[in-house]
Design a protein around this motif. Structure first.
Motif, PDB file in Angstrom:
ATOM      1  N   ALA A  51     -44.504  34.233 109.706  1.00 42.54           N
ATOM      2  CA  ALA A  51     -45.573  34.056 110.400  1.00 42.54           C
ATOM      3  C   ALA A  51     -46.215  32.947 110.284  1.00 42.54           C
ATOM      4  CB  ALA A  51     -46.633  35.292 110.243  1.00 42.54           C
ATOM      5  N   MET A  52     -46.291  32.137 111.444  1.00 42.55           N
ATOM      6  CA  MET A  52     -46.877  30.803 111.257  1.00 42.55           C
ATOM      7  C   MET A  52     -47.651  30.501 112.677  1.00 42.55           C
ATOM      8  SD  MET A  52     -43.576  28.699 109.745  1.00 42.55           S
ATOM      9  CE  MET A  52     -44.398  27.159 109.110  1.00 42.55           C
ATOM     10  N   SER A  53     -48.324  29.349 112.474  1.00 44.82           N
ATOM     11  CA  SER A  53     -48.988  29.052 113.972  1.00 44.82           C
ATOM     12  C   SER A  53     -48.021  28.764 114.704  1.00 44.82           C
ATOM     13  CB  SER A  53     -49.899  27.889 113.527  1.00 44.82           C
ATOM     14  OG  SER A  53     -49.181  26.724 113.324  1.00 44.82           O
ATOM     15  N   GLY A  54     -48.317  28.638 116.095  1.00 43.98           N
ATOM     16  CA  GLY A  54     -47.448  28.423 117.255  1.00 43.98           C
ATOM     17  C   GLY A  54     -46.826  29.575 117.882  1.00 43.98           C
ATOM     18  N   ARG A  55     -45.671  29.462 118.513  1.00 44.50           N
ATOM     19  CA  ARG A  55     -45.079  30.671 119.270  1.00 44.50           C
ATOM     20  C   ARG A  55     -44.536  31.415 118.315  1.00 44.50           C
ATOM     21  NH1 ARG A  55     -42.668  28.359 124.955  1.00 44.50           N
ATOM     22  NH2 ARG A  55     -44.708  27.871 125.856  1.00 44.50           N
ATOM     23  N   VAL A  56     -44.376  32.723 118.598  1.00 49.63           N
ATOM     24  CA  VAL A  56     -43.124  33.664 117.976  1.00 49.63           C
ATOM     25  C   VAL A  56     -42.135  33.318 117.783  1.00 49.63           C
ATOM     26  CG1 VAL A  56     -42.711  36.103 117.519  1.00 49.63           C
ATOM     27  CG2 VAL A  56     -45.283  35.568 118.069  1.00 49.63           C
TER      28      VAL A  56
ATOM     29  N   ASP B 291     -41.512  22.782 100.532  1.00 46.01           N
ATOM     30  CA  ASP B 291     -41.542  21.066 100.512  1.00 46.01           C
ATOM     31  C   ASP B 291     -43.185  20.878 100.581  1.00 46.01           C
ATOM     32  OD1 ASP B 291     -42.714  21.838 103.190  1.00 46.01           O
ATOM     33  OD2 ASP B 291     -40.855  20.323 103.974  1.00 46.01           O
ATOM     34  N   GLY B 292     -44.172  21.949 100.512  1.00 44.44           N
ATOM     35  CA  GLY B 292     -45.357  21.884 100.251  1.00 44.44           C
ATOM     36  C   GLY B 292     -46.153  21.580 101.697  1.00 44.44           C
ATOM     37  N   SER B 293     -45.433  21.417 102.784  1.00 42.68           N
ATOM     38  CA  SER B 293     -45.982  21.274 104.088  1.00 42.68           C
ATOM     39  C   SER B 293     -46.808  22.445 104.579  1.00 42.68           C
ATOM     40  CB  SER B 293     -44.933  20.762 104.871  1.00 42.68           C
ATOM     41  OG  SER B 293     -44.056  21.781 105.325  1.00 42.68           O
ATOM     42  N   ALA B 294     -47.822  22.296 105.515  1.00 41.11           N
ATOM     43  CA  ALA B 294     -48.495  23.141 106.262  1.00 41.11           C
ATOM     44  C   ALA B 294     -48.003  23.368 107.591  1.00 41.11           C
ATOM     45  CB  ALA B 294     -50.008  22.855 106.051  1.00 41.11           C
ATOM     46  N   ALA B 295     -48.073  24.662 108.252  1.00 40.66           N
ATOM     47  CA  ALA B 295     -47.683  24.653 109.600  1.00 40.66           C
ATOM     48  C   ALA B 295     -48.449  24.085 110.416  1.00 40.66           C
ATOM     49  CB  ALA B 295     -47.550  26.324 109.759  1.00 40.66           C
TER      50      ALA B 295
END
Length: 108
Positions: A33-38, A104-108
């Motif tokens: 689950a992240m930001s943006g569209r499912v 990779d340590g990136s954020a959504a």
């Protein structure tokens, strides 16, 4: 390195899936689950089977999606009943959840 933590969930898709690929029968699917569209969330679908993926298989799937378990995280399991609108009798649904971090340590 980002310390952003995401939630991953795994469940048995009793009637198959339509995304990211179509399956014709029951299969397990894990998604983050992240930001943006499912529809854009990272998802991994195992071949058609009702056998629960092993812990190693779950780690491999998360790794393929670019994630790993967060420090100290363990899978938590809950039971629920499937929706009444399905074309089969209502039954127990097993859902798993765990905190994950991006490899990779990136954020959504």
């Amino acid at each position: 390195m980002s310390k952003q933590i995401f939630g991953a969930q795994i469940s048995l898709r009793c009637c198959g899936t339509t995304t990211p690929e179509v399956t014709a029968g029951p299969c397990w699917q894990v998604f983050v689950a992240m930001s943006g569209r499912v529809s854009e969330w990272p998802a991994y679908t195992w071949p058609t089977s009702s056998d629960i993926p092993t812990p190693d298989q779950r780690l491999e799937a998360l790794s393929e999606l670019g994630f790993a378990l967060a420090e100290g995280a363990e899978w938590e399991w809950t039971e629920d009943t499937g929706p009444e609108y399905h074309p089969h009798p209502v039954r127990v649904a097993l859902l798993g959840a765990v905190k994950v971090r991006s490899l990779d340590g990136s954020a959504a």
